[in-house]
Scaffold this active site. Sequence first.
Site, mmCIF file in Angstrom:
data_model
loop_
_atom_site.group_PDB
_atom_site.id
_atom_site.type_symbol
_atom_site.label_atom_id
_atom_site.label_comp_id
_atom_site.label_asym_id
_atom_site.label_seq_id
_atom_site.Cartn_x
_atom_site.Cartn_y
_atom_site.Cartn_z
ATOM 1 N N SER A 100 0.856 -1.192 0.000
ATOM 2 C CA SER A 100 0.000 0.000 0.000
ATOM 3 C C SER A 100 0.888 1.236 0.000
ATOM 4 O O SER A 100 2.031 1.181 0.479
ATOM 5 C CB SER A 100 -0.883 0.003 1.251
ATOM 6 O OG SER A 100 -1.582 1.233 1.369
ATOM 7 N N TYR A 116 -1.973 -0.393 10.798
ATOM 8 C CA TYR A 116 -2.107 -0.721 9.366
ATOM 9 C C TYR A 116 -0.891 -0.246 8.580
ATOM 10 O O TYR A 116 -0.287 -1.016 7.819
ATOM 11 C CB TYR A 116 -3.386 -0.102 8.784
ATOM 12 C CG TYR A 116 -3.578 -0.426 7.316
ATOM 13 C CD1 TYR A 116 -4.006 -1.697 6.921
ATOM 14 C CD2 TYR A 116 -3.313 0.512 6.324
ATOM 15 C CE1 TYR A 116 -4.169 -2.008 5.580
ATOM 16 C CE2 TYR A 116 -3.475 0.207 4.979
ATOM 17 C CZ TYR A 116 -3.911 -1.054 4.619
ATOM 18 O OH TYR A 116 -4.067 -1.378 3.282
HETATM 19 N N1 LIG Z 1 -8.781 -0.814 -0.816
HETATM 20 C C1 LIG Z 1 -7.741 0.011 -0.738
HETATM 21 O O1 LIG Z 1 -7.873 1.267 -0.750
HETATM 22 C C2 LIG Z 1 -6.350 -0.550 -0.644
HETATM 23 C C3 LIG Z 1 -5.282 0.329 -0.820
HETATM 24 C C4 LIG Z 1 -3.991 -0.160 -0.730
HETATM 25 C C5 LIG Z 1 -3.776 -1.494 -0.460
HETATM 26 N N2 LIG Z 1 -4.832 -2.340 -0.268
HETATM 27 C C6 LIG Z 1 -4.540 -3.737 0.039
HETATM 28 O O2 LIG Z 1 -5.128 -4.550 -0.945
HETATM 29 C C7 LIG Z 1 -5.365 -5.861 -0.392
HETATM 30 C C8 LIG Z 1 -6.775 -6.291 -0.749
HETATM 31 O O3 LIG Z 1 -7.694 -5.404 -0.104
HETATM 32 P P1 LIG Z 1 -9.115 -5.018 -0.709
HETATM 33 O O4 LIG Z 1 -9.167 -3.552 -0.751
HETATM 34 O O5 LIG Z 1 -9.400 -5.812 -1.931
HETATM 35 O O6 LIG Z 1 -10.032 -5.476 0.526
HETATM 36 P P2 LIG Z 1 -11.351 -6.388 0.630
HETATM 37 O O7 LIG Z 1 -12.259 -6.098 -0.498
HETATM 38 O O8 LIG Z 1 -11.819 -6.221 2.027
HETATM 39 O O9 LIG Z 1 -10.769 -7.861 0.433
HETATM 40 C C9 LIG Z 1 -9.930 -8.434 1.393
HETATM 41 C C10 LIG Z 1 -9.718 -9.890 1.029
HETATM 42 O O10 LIG Z 1 -8.852 -10.475 2.024
HETATM 43 C C11 LIG Z 1 -9.445 -11.681 2.482
HETATM 44 N N3 LIG Z 1 -9.061 -11.968 3.856
HETATM 45 C C12 LIG Z 1 -9.176 -11.145 4.940
HETATM 46 N N4 LIG Z 1 -8.774 -11.795 6.052
HETATM 47 C C13 LIG Z 1 -8.391 -13.036 5.645
HETATM 48 C C14 LIG Z 1 -7.889 -14.181 6.331
HETATM 49 N N5 LIG Z 1 -7.690 -14.178 7.667
HETATM 50 N N6 LIG Z 1 -7.622 -15.303 5.617
HETATM 51 C C15 LIG Z 1 -7.827 -15.325 4.286
HETATM 52 N N7 LIG Z 1 -8.287 -14.281 3.583
HETATM 53 C C16 LIG Z 1 -8.575 -13.150 4.260
HETATM 54 C C17 LIG Z 1 -10.944 -11.452 2.338
HETATM 55 O O11 LIG Z 1 -11.633 -12.685 2.188
HETATM 56 P P3 LIG Z 1 -12.486 -13.403 3.344
HETATM 57 O O12 LIG Z 1 -13.141 -12.337 4.175
HETATM 58 O O13 LIG Z 1 -13.426 -14.245 2.555
HETATM 59 O O14 LIG Z 1 -11.495 -14.225 4.102
HETATM 60 C C18 LIG Z 1 -11.005 -10.690 1.022
HETATM 61 O O15 LIG Z 1 -10.999 -11.578 -0.062
HETATM 62 C C19 LIG Z 1 -5.074 -5.728 1.103
HETATM 63 O O16 LIG Z 1 -3.791 -6.238 1.379
HETATM 64 C C20 LIG Z 1 -5.111 -4.230 1.344
HETATM 65 O O17 LIG Z 1 -4.337 -3.850 2.452
HETATM 66 C C21 LIG Z 1 -6.108 -1.905 -0.374
#
Ligand SMILES: NC(=O)c1ccc[n+]([C@@H]2O[C@H](COP(=O)([O-])OP(=O)(O)OC[C@H]3O[C@@H](n4cnc5c(N)ncnc54)[C@H](OP(=O)(O)O)[C@@H]3O)[C@@H](O)[C@H]2O)c1
Length: 229
Positions: free
Chosen positions: A133, A146
């Site tokens: 991130s 975070y």
């Molecule tokens: N959205 C943003 O603005 C942003 C910005 C920078 C970086 N990121 C990074 O991008 C990545 C994906 O985030 P996203 O935005 O796509 O979030 P999201 O829509 O909330 O998706 C998160 C994913 O992680 C899985 N997950 C969470 N806890 C888990 C566990 N204990 N075991 C296995 N799977 C788990 C969830 O699946 P289940 O709940 O089904 O387990 C879901 O598929 C993260 O690393 C986040 O930090 C996001």
Amino acid sequence: MPRETALVTGASRGIGRATALRLLAAYDIIAVARSASELESLKEEIEIGGGVCRTIPLDIADEKGVGTALRGLEVDVLVNNAGVATMKPFLELTSAEWHRMVDVNFNSLYYVTHALIGGMVERKRGFVVTIGSLAGRNTFVGGSCYAATKHAVNGFSESLMLEVRDAGVRVAVVMPGSVATDLTPSSGDQSWKLTSNQIADSVWYLVTQPASVLVSRIEVRPARAKGPR
Ligand SMILES: NC(=O)c1ccc[n+]([C@@H]2O[C@H](COP(=O)([O-])OP(=O)(O)OC[C@H]3O[C@@H](n4cnc5c(N)ncnc54)[C@H](OP(=O)(O)O)[C@@H]3O)[C@@H](O)[C@H]2O)c1
């Protein structure tokens, strides 16, 4: 020649799901997350698109469970994507919230990558992409845990890159700014944010470079920042 395999963690929704769908053209997909039903709907979508998908419902913070489910799998591309975020002032952050972020965003990188990278080194090829991130470079109010986990992701990814590149294994980190997903509660206009598909495109860009090229870090942010990052 059998098709290569890509394992994506956090594939049930958001960036991980989009990445699995982006990679299906070139890879058989192994989709990992906790929600079995969402993984099943991804599998259906991939199969409708002519791809192949195996689902592994798994909590990646469970070291033993990860070892049992993943160790020994032959994976060509690993996308460490799963993550959680609780943005709160440090004084309000509970111990459970702290440990959950550290376990899912950071400790799981050991469990999952360790289970798979030995095989990559033996085969002398493979790619590990971790979704970090811009919070891995920036600091902000509410980000004491975070942002720290995402700073740690960079240290992990860039050190691992140096360790295994001579063995033919490439390692990279993608550092998105704000992406419109369910990661954190949000209200109001989200249209200024990046989309999950745009981050999936960055992953696709990395893995489609010639084998002699290693793009080891991508920072991607909305062109017009209306939000905090
Ligand atoms: N959205 C943003 O603005 C942003 C910005 C920078 C970086 N990121 C990074 O991008 C990545 C994906 O985030 P996203 O935005 O796509 O979030 P999201 O829509 O909330 O998706 C998160 C994913 O992680 C899985 N997950 C969470 N806890 C888990 C566990 N204990 N075991 C296995 N799977 C788990 C969830 O699946 P289940 O709940 O089904 O387990 C879901 O598929 C993260 O690393 C986040 O930090 C996001």
